[in-house]
Design an enzyme around this catalytic site. Structure first.
Site, PDB file in Angstrom:
ATOM      1  N   VAL A 127      72.083   1.040  14.440  1.00  0.00           N
ATOM      2  CA  VAL A 127      72.771   2.332  14.365  1.00  0.00           C
ATOM      3  C   VAL A 127      73.988   2.362  15.278  1.00  0.00           C
ATOM      4  O   VAL A 127      75.042   2.891  14.900  1.00  0.00           O
ATOM      5  CB  VAL A 127      71.789   3.469  14.725  1.00  0.00           C
ATOM      6  CG1 VAL A 127      72.529   4.800  14.839  1.00  0.00           C
ATOM      7  CG2 VAL A 127      70.689   3.577  13.668  1.00  0.00           C
ATOM      8  N   GLU A 128      73.873   1.790  16.464  1.00  0.00           N
ATOM      9  CA  GLU A 128      74.957   1.856  17.437  1.00  0.00           C
ATOM     10  C   GLU A 128      76.172   1.021  17.034  1.00  0.00           C
ATOM     11  O   GLU A 128      77.308   1.475  17.126  1.00  0.00           O
ATOM     12  CB  GLU A 128      74.462   1.402  18.814  1.00  0.00           C
ATOM     13  CG  GLU A 128      73.556   2.395  19.518  1.00  0.00           C
ATOM     14  CD  GLU A 128      74.304   3.626  19.997  1.00  0.00           C
ATOM     15  OE1 GLU A 128      75.542   3.591  20.092  1.00  0.00           O
ATOM     16  OE2 GLU A 128      73.634   4.641  20.284  1.00  0.00           O
ATOM     17  N   SER A 129      75.947  -0.219  16.641  1.00  0.00           N
ATOM     18  CA  SER A 129      77.077  -1.139  16.459  1.00  0.00           C
ATOM     19  C   SER A 129      77.068  -1.932  15.169  1.00  0.00           C
ATOM     20  O   SER A 129      77.988  -2.721  14.934  1.00  0.00           O
ATOM     21  CB  SER A 129      77.105  -2.130  17.625  1.00  0.00           C
ATOM     22  OG  SER A 129      75.951  -2.964  17.583  1.00  0.00           O
ATOM     23  N   TYR A 217      70.538  11.599  15.174  1.00  0.00           N
ATOM     24  CA  TYR A 217      70.544  10.232  15.711  1.00  0.00           C
ATOM     25  C   TYR A 217      69.128   9.681  15.863  1.00  0.00           C
ATOM     26  O   TYR A 217      68.847   8.538  15.448  1.00  0.00           O
ATOM     27  CB  TYR A 217      71.258  10.214  17.064  1.00  0.00           C
ATOM     28  CG  TYR A 217      71.256   8.855  17.727  1.00  0.00           C
ATOM     29  CD1 TYR A 217      72.226   7.904  17.408  1.00  0.00           C
ATOM     30  CD2 TYR A 217      70.287   8.511  18.679  1.00  0.00           C
ATOM     31  CE1 TYR A 217      72.228   6.666  18.009  1.00  0.00           C
ATOM     32  CE2 TYR A 217      70.283   7.270  19.286  1.00  0.00           C
ATOM     33  CZ  TYR A 217      71.257   6.356  18.942  1.00  0.00           C
ATOM     34  OH  TYR A 217      71.252   5.114  19.537  1.00  0.00           O
TER      35      TYR A 217
END
Length: 230
Positions: A127-129, A217
């Site tokens: 999800v982050e990168s 998130y």
């Protein structure tokens, strides 16, 4: 490594028999040796001559050596089995997330070392990168775990921007920060994830105002990626 993984995939697909099939046999052999040694000792107690005593000692030494050899072979098979299972794990993770086997194993290993659930760790990085080690967010978060430089400085004083981009360093510090949030929120995974994304100050302020800090998130990270074909 990739060639080895492809071969491993073919081997696994071609046969489904148990992989530890030789380990029980070796351990049974060791048990038989020990049992025989005990029986010999009991039977030989009636012999009270020097020759009988020396024979018992010699036989006991031989049986002990044989038992040690069997245990060593069993240990070697266990080690090889662990290596095979590690390669299978690498193949499964690299296939699921579409990443290299080396990166998959590194995420898995570092997550375990930092006491983070590997499944959550993989989803957090996804999800982050999107598994891009050079990712930079609009607010300046860096690398695989999108670590803010200020946070990195707290976790590792004096760290440079270039070091934050280093794969192992970024994963270790990112997972360590997430672990600290889990501890702070007493194991509440949802709040820890929200604090990782929005910052603990924001989450705590909203909670104190009676406002749910959810922004989607946590759900995104807690929804596992399914393997291809499922």
């Amino acid at each position: 490594m990739e060639a080895l993984l492809l071969k491993l995939q073919a081997d696994v697909a071609a046969r489904k028999r148990p992989r530890n099939e030789f380990v029980p046999l070796l351990r049974l052999g060791a048990l038989i040796v020990v049992t025989f040694a005990a029986a010999f000792e009991i039977g030989a107690r009636s012999v009270d001559t020097d020759a009988g005593f020396l024979a018992r000692v010699e036989t006991r030494e031989r049986l002990g050596s044989l038992s040690s050899q069997l245990e060593a072979q069993s240990g070697e098979i266990d080690l090889k089995q662990a290596r095979i299972e590690r390669l299978e794990r690498a193949y499964e993770l690299s296939t699921r997330y579409g990443i290299g086997a080396d990166l998959a194993l590194e995420i898995d290993d570092i997550a375990l070392a930092e006491d983070v659930d590997p499944d959550i760790a993989f989803e957090l990085v996804r999800v982050e990168s999107r598994f891009n080690p050079r990712a930079v967010s609009p607010v300046g978060a860096l690398g695989l775990t999108q670590l803010m430089p200020a946070t990195a400085q707290i976790l590792s004083p004096g760290i440079t921007r270039q070091q934050i981009f280093e794969r192992e360093t970024n994963l270790r510090l990112g997972f360590r920060f997430f672990r600290s949030l889990l501890t702070y929120y007493e194991g509440d995974l949802r709040l820890a994830l929200l604090a990782y994304n929005r910052g603990p100050t924001t989450v705590n302020r909203l909670l104190s105002q009676g406002i749910d800090p959810s922004n989607g998130y946590a759900n995104a990270v807690m929804t596992p990626t399914r393997p291809p074909g499922e």
